[in-house]
Design an enzyme around this catalytic site. Structure first.
Site, short mmCIF file in Angstrom:
data_model
loop_
_atom_site.label_atom_id
_atom_site.label_comp_id
_atom_site.label_asym_id
_atom_site.label_seq_id
_atom_site.Cartn_x
_atom_site.Cartn_y
_atom_site.Cartn_z
N CYS A 74 30.74 54.42 37.93
CA CYS A 74 31.17 53.05 38.25
C CYS A 74 32.49 53.08 39.00
O CYS A 74 33.47 53.62 38.50
CB CYS A 74 31.31 52.23 36.96
SG CYS A 74 32.02 50.60 37.26
N CYS A 77 35.49 51.39 36.91
CA CYS A 77 36.04 51.96 35.69
C CYS A 77 37.27 52.79 36.06
O CYS A 77 37.41 53.23 37.19
CB CYS A 77 35.00 52.86 35.01
SG CYS A 77 33.81 51.95 33.96
N HIS A 138 33.77 48.58 30.72
CA HIS A 138 32.60 48.44 31.59
C HIS A 138 31.56 47.48 31.02
O HIS A 138 30.91 46.74 31.75
CB HIS A 138 31.97 49.83 31.79
CG HIS A 138 30.79 49.83 32.71
ND1 HIS A 138 30.92 49.92 34.07
CD2 HIS A 138 29.45 49.74 32.48
CE1 HIS A 138 29.72 49.90 34.64
NE2 HIS A 138 28.81 49.79 33.69
N ASN A 178 30.81 36.36 40.63
CA ASN A 178 29.35 36.33 40.56
C ASN A 178 28.97 37.13 39.33
O ASN A 178 29.41 38.26 39.18
CB ASN A 178 28.71 36.98 41.78
CG ASN A 178 29.06 36.26 43.08
OD1 ASN A 178 29.29 35.06 43.07
ND2 ASN A 178 29.12 36.99 44.17
N HIS A 189 30.21 46.13 36.18
CA HIS A 189 31.56 46.05 35.59
C HIS A 189 32.15 44.65 35.80
O HIS A 189 32.08 44.11 36.91
CB HIS A 189 32.45 47.11 36.27
CG HIS A 189 33.69 47.38 35.52
ND1 HIS A 189 33.94 48.57 34.89
CD2 HIS A 189 34.77 46.60 35.27
CE1 HIS A 189 35.12 48.52 34.29
NE2 HIS A 189 35.64 47.32 34.52
N HIS A 191 34.01 41.84 37.00
CA HIS A 191 34.96 41.73 38.10
C HIS A 191 34.71 40.45 38.89
O HIS A 191 33.63 39.86 38.83
CB HIS A 191 34.86 42.94 39.04
CG HIS A 191 33.62 42.94 39.89
ND1 HIS A 191 32.37 43.24 39.39
CD2 HIS A 191 33.43 42.67 41.21
CE1 HIS A 191 31.48 43.16 40.37
NE2 HIS A 191 32.09 42.81 41.48
N GLN A 193 36.10 38.39 42.79
CA GLN A 193 36.55 38.69 44.14
C GLN A 193 37.46 37.56 44.63
O GLN A 193 37.42 36.45 44.09
CB GLN A 193 35.35 38.80 45.09
CG GLN A 193 34.37 39.88 44.70
CD GLN A 193 33.21 39.95 45.69
OE1 GLN A 193 33.40 40.32 46.84
NE2 GLN A 193 32.03 39.59 45.25
#
Ligand SMILES: [Zn+2]
Length: 362
Positions: A74, A77, A138, A178, A189, A191, A193
């Site tokens: 990943c 991570c 994660h 998203n 993972h 996250h 943007q």
């Protein structure tokens, strides 16, 4: 600020990465990026569509981006002795870095053309695209964060909004998340943007037009009046606290859509007070929990911060978060088909008052 330490480094290809740590002097910035990455791609090309007066970003390099890698590879991570990820340190709290496959950046191709036909001007997609990792865990999710971590994330988004708003040519800064493969997520993972757009997006432009018309007609602020009316009506309200209200918009486009808005008119995340930042997390986490309980499984969603534009029309903005899902039943997704995709005319299968009732009971 709830982050005690803010340390910026450069990745091996020159991209910026910033560690936002909740404890002081973590020393994470002392870990170098050991990879030998090629230079990042040039930015996208903006093409003007004269038929609808909108810009489209064309970014061919994004076709090659990482797609659902195994968890031991990943890129979000922390790095381990056997795998060098995007984050060189062995741990982190919240970290932000420039996207390796950006839709917008300041890396302009040297041979940039300026038009395709007389009616189709072309310009470089100058701006910025960043990735925000909410946790080093994660297998976690935004909804599983503590209110204290959500506060840190809000402070990070404030920091990034302030910095990205200052970049040359940036028209609007848009933080979003998203969640779920159903939405098209390519990394599991947790996250989000942040896009710094070089032009005002179409949706924002129509919101500004509506707000300006309303102000001329009534002298009032449109979003303030909508929020006041929703709080008074109550039927679509999901929850509230001293500083925020969460409600289903009366004309929701999506099966399950909630807006979270501060009671005080605030233009963007940096303008939120300390108390408003603290009060956001508990209400948002409550709503995310309702989303996941609705059908007894993780709800795919899009979470979008609408902030004031940087330039003309800025005073017409009203910060709010729009959260919506494409899931309309336990085993059914809402697809954007003919009417929505071709004509932009939404047909919602779920009555907003019913959606609000379901979310209140979830
Ligand atoms: Zn990961």
């Amino acid at each position: 600020m709830t982050f005690a330490s803010r340390q910026a480094i450069r990745l091996s290809d020159g991209r910026e990465l910033i560690y936002f740590d909740e404890a002081p002097a973590s020393g994470r910035a002392s870990f170098p990026d050991t990879r030998h990455l090629p230079p990042p791609p040039h930015t996208s090309q903006l093409r003007y569509d004269p038929l609808v007066d909108e810009w489209v970003a064309v970014a061919a390099h994004r076709q090659t981006r990482t797609f659902l890698p195994p968890s031991d590879a990943c890129p979000l991570c922390p790095s381990t002795p056997s795998f060098a990820s995007e984050i060189p340190a062995p741990s982190y709290d919240v970290v932000v870095f420039e996207n390796q496959f950006p839709s917008f950046s300041d890396r302009v191709a040297p041979d940039e053309i300026t038009s395709l036909t007389e009616l189709v001007p072309v310009r470089p997609g100058i701006g910025r695209a960043e990735v925000v990792c909410f946790t080093s865990d994660h297998n976690s999710s935004f909804g599983a964060l503590t209110p204290a971590r959500v506060r840190t994330v809000i402070d990070v988004l404030a920091d990034r909004t302030t910095e990205m708003s200052r970049l040359t040519g940036v028209a609007q800064v848009f933080p979003f998340e998203n969640r779920g493969v159903e939405i098209g997520v390519t990394l599991h993972h947790p996250h989000g943007q942040i896009y710094a757009y070089p032009t005002v997006p179409a949706r924002t432009r129509s919101m500004l037009t509506a707000a300006a018309r309303y102000r001329t007609r009534t002298g009032h602020d449109l979003y303030t009046d909508v929020l006041t009316a929703e709080r008074k009506a109550g039927v679509r309200v999901i929850g509230e606290n001293e500083h925020w209200t969460a409600y289903v918009p009366a004309a929701a486009r999506w099966p399950f859509e909630v807006q979270l808005a501060p009671h005080r008119k605030v233009l963007d995340i940096p303008a939120l007070s300390d108390a408003e930042r603290d009060a956001f997390g508990p209400l948002y986490l409550d709503v995310l929990g309702r989303f996941d309980r609705l059908f007894g499984k993780p709800m795919p969603y899009i979470s979008a911060w609408h902030q004031a534009v940087v330039g003309e029309g800025r005073e017409l903005g009203y910060l709010h978060l729009q959260l919506f899902s494409i899931r309309r039943a336990a085993d059914k997704l809402k697809y954007l088909a003919g009417s929505e995709s071709a004509m932009g005319f939404f047909v919602n299968d779920i009555v907003p008052e019913k959606a609000a009732e379901m979310l209140r009971e979830a």
